[in-house]
Design a protein around this motif. Sequence first.
Motif, PDB file in Angstrom:
ATOM      1  N   TRP A 103      53.537  11.566  45.940  1.00 59.70           N
ATOM      2  CA  TRP A 103      54.291  12.081  47.083  1.00 59.70           C
ATOM      3  C   TRP A 103      53.946  13.537  47.331  1.00 59.70           C
ATOM      4  CZ3 TRP A 103      56.540   8.283  49.628  1.00 59.70           C
ATOM      5  CH2 TRP A 103      56.935   7.136  48.929  1.00 59.70           C
ATOM      6  N   THR A 104      53.870  13.888  48.597  1.00 61.62           N
ATOM      7  CA  THR A 104      53.623  15.279  48.991  1.00 61.62           C
ATOM      8  C   THR A 104      54.639  15.613  50.073  1.00 61.62           C
ATOM      9  OG1 THR A 104      51.256  15.110  48.572  1.00 61.62           O
ATOM     10  CG2 THR A 104      51.934  16.821  50.098  1.00 61.62           C
ATOM     11  N   GLU A 105      55.250  16.775  49.977  1.00 60.66           N
ATOM     12  CA  GLU A 105      56.174  17.150  51.053  1.00 60.66           C
ATOM     13  C   GLU A 105      55.386  17.534  52.295  1.00 60.66           C
ATOM     14  OE1 GLU A 105      58.652  20.670  50.646  1.00 60.66           O
ATOM     15  OE2 GLU A 105      60.021  19.908  52.185  1.00 60.66           O
ATOM     16  N   THR A 106      55.677  16.856  53.386  1.00 59.52           N
ATOM     17  CA  THR A 106      55.140  17.302  54.672  1.00 59.52           C
ATOM     18  C   THR A 106      56.329  17.754  55.510  1.00 59.52           C
ATOM     19  OG1 THR A 106      55.153  14.971  55.343  1.00 59.52           O
ATOM     20  CG2 THR A 106      53.009  15.944  54.848  1.00 59.52           C
ATOM     21  N   VAL A 107      56.243  18.944  56.058  1.00 63.75           N
ATOM     22  CA  VAL A 107      57.252  19.418  57.002  1.00 63.75           C
ATOM     23  C   VAL A 107      56.724  19.110  58.401  1.00 63.75           C
ATOM     24  CG1 VAL A 107      58.116  21.168  55.396  1.00 63.75           C
ATOM     25  CG2 VAL A 107      56.320  21.787  57.037  1.00 63.75           C
ATOM     26  N   SER A 108      57.558  19.341  59.406  1.00 62.03           N
ATOM     27  CA  SER A 108      57.166  18.904  60.754  1.00 62.03           C
ATOM     28  C   SER A 108      55.816  19.484  61.183  1.00 62.03           C
ATOM     29  CB  SER A 108      58.256  19.282  61.759  1.00 62.03           C
ATOM     30  OG  SER A 108      59.467  18.693  61.355  1.00 62.03           O
ATOM     31  N   GLU A 175      60.046  24.107  63.688  1.00 63.02           N
ATOM     32  CA  GLU A 175      58.739  24.400  64.275  1.00 63.02           C
ATOM     33  C   GLU A 175      57.835  23.163  64.156  1.00 63.02           C
ATOM     34  OE1 GLU A 175      56.975  26.317  66.694  1.00 63.02           O
ATOM     35  OE2 GLU A 175      58.724  27.358  65.897  1.00 63.02           O
ATOM     36  N   GLY A 176      57.125  22.856  65.217  1.00 65.23           N
ATOM     37  CA  GLY A 176      56.196  21.719  65.174  1.00 65.23           C
ATOM     38  C   GLY A 176      56.864  20.389  65.417  1.00 65.23           C
ATOM     39  N   SER A 177      58.141  20.406  65.813  1.00 62.62           N
ATOM     40  CA  SER A 177      58.842  19.140  66.066  1.00 62.62           C
ATOM     41  C   SER A 177      58.934  18.880  67.571  1.00 62.62           C
ATOM     42  CB  SER A 177      60.256  19.178  65.467  1.00 62.62           C
ATOM     43  OG  SER A 177      61.085  20.036  66.229  1.00 62.62           O
ATOM     44  N   THR A 178      59.080  17.618  67.932  1.00 58.46           N
ATOM     45  CA  THR A 178      59.243  17.277  69.351  1.00 58.46           C
ATOM     46  C   THR A 178      60.573  17.816  69.910  1.00 58.46           C
ATOM     47  OG1 THR A 178      59.965  15.087  68.637  1.00 58.46           O
ATOM     48  CG2 THR A 178      57.692  15.281  69.374  1.00 58.46           C
ATOM     49  N   PRO A 179      61.674  17.795  69.158  1.00 61.40           N
ATOM     50  CA  PRO A 179      62.923  18.347  69.718  1.00 61.40           C
ATOM     51  C   PRO A 179      62.822  19.839  70.051  1.00 61.40           C
ATOM     52  CG  PRO A 179      63.425  16.911  67.877  1.00 61.40           C
ATOM     53  CD  PRO A 179      61.940  17.109  67.872  1.00 61.40           C
ATOM     54  N   ALA A 180      62.143  20.616  69.195  1.00 60.43           N
ATOM     55  CA  ALA A 180      61.998  22.053  69.491  1.00 60.43           C
ATOM     56  C   ALA A 180      61.189  22.221  70.777  1.00 60.43           C
ATOM     57  CB  ALA A 180      61.315  22.762  68.330  1.00 60.43           C
ATOM     58  N   GLN A 181      60.113  21.423  70.902  1.00 53.13           N
ATOM     59  CA  GLN A 181      59.268  21.524  72.098  1.00 53.13           C
ATOM     60  C   GLN A 181      60.046  21.131  73.352  1.00 53.13           C
ATOM     61  OE1 GLN A 181      56.374  23.008  71.700  1.00 53.13           O
ATOM     62  NE2 GLN A 181      56.332  23.088  73.944  1.00 53.13           N
ATOM     63  N   THR A 194      63.863  28.701  65.226  1.00 54.21           N
ATOM     64  CA  THR A 194      63.208  27.617  64.473  1.00 54.21           C
ATOM     65  C   THR A 194      62.950  28.007  63.015  1.00 54.21           C
ATOM     66  OG1 THR A 194      61.012  28.330  65.181  1.00 54.21           O
ATOM     67  CG2 THR A 194      62.037  26.563  66.455  1.00 54.21           C
ATOM     68  N   TYR A 195      62.996  26.992  62.167  1.00 54.57           N
ATOM     69  CA  TYR A 195      62.615  27.113  60.754  1.00 54.57           C
ATOM     70  C   TYR A 195      61.547  26.064  60.459  1.00 54.57           C
ATOM     71  CZ  TYR A 195      66.724  30.026  59.976  1.00 54.57           C
ATOM     72  OH  TYR A 195      67.643  31.032  60.021  1.00 54.57           O
ATOM     73  N   ASP A 196      61.156  25.982  59.169  1.00 57.62           N
ATOM     74  CA  ASP A 196      60.181  24.952  58.773  1.00 57.62           C
ATOM     75  C   ASP A 196      60.852  23.620  58.455  1.00 57.62           C
ATOM     76  OD1 ASP A 196      61.377  26.039  56.512  1.00 57.62           O
ATOM     77  OD2 ASP A 196      59.561  25.981  55.283  1.00 57.62           O
TER      78      ASP A 196
END
Length: 296
Positions: A103-108, A175-181, A194-196
């Motif tokens: 497993w690897t943590e992926t953030v948005s 950051e990098g999420s569709t809701p923020a965009q 925004t945060y990570d």
Amino acid sequence: MRTTRYAATLAVAGLALAACSSEAGQQAEDEAASAPTVAEDVQFEEGTTMAELAEAGSITVGTKYDQPGFGLLNPDGEPEGFDVEIAKIVAGELGIAPEDIEWTETVSANREPFIQNGQVDMVVATYTINDQRKQVVDFAGPYYVAGQDIMVAAGNPEGIQGPEDLAGKTVCSVEGSTPAQNIRDNYPEANLVTYDVYSKCADDLSNGNVQAVTTDNVILTGLVAGNPEGFELVGNPFTEEPYGIGVPKGDDEFRSFINDVLEEAYEDGRWAEAWERTAGAITGEPAPEPPSVDRY
Ligand code: GLU
């Protein structure tokens, strides 16, 4: 005499079984139900990603680590949730047991780059399928359809009913999420922070630094469940967020294989069972109808 003894033994065995299934047996049953099927003697065409992964006997999966119900690290340091179960089902069909998943943590924001540079073999992380992302990665699925929603302080002191009410308010997303965009593009009157990761947005809402948090309803539901006294969900979803499994762009065989696995899991009940044990256990909702996979 013999028959009677036999019958008595059976009756005792029956009682023991009954006792067993009501206590310790229940746990064993739960574990059996949650153990994903691991295929044996898998055969894949040479040169495919499936053959490579099956041969290696392990797969690297990117998922979220702070989203209850979908991907959350448990106290043992293992991720748990619906996304995690979906990944285990796919791995199982490659002949890879859950303990052999790395497993690897992926953030948005790092999902596309992690797929592009081969840090992960696939991403299962509340990952919305969209055309922009499809320019650099490909998606199997969808395996669930969420919707963007809003989380506010319990009692909804600001009276926020939908995204229009965010005008002049401070709203947190990732950051990098569709809701923020979506907020940037369509609700510019809102003051977006925004945060990570979403857990930081939840902390900000607790501290009163922001007046709302926005992302997918199912992610917010998990956060509300973790602090029902502090948070509430507005419950008025205003987008569609079809969740896909991100794979390297152009790996059509792997994508098609995952789509086959998803369809099988829809058919044989593994998908619904995974939902009910994870996200469904938080929402209290039975598994919905699974979405149709999109073999674009
Ligand atoms: N599903 C949305 C997205 O992919 C929001 C959830 C997330 O950030 O993971 O951006």
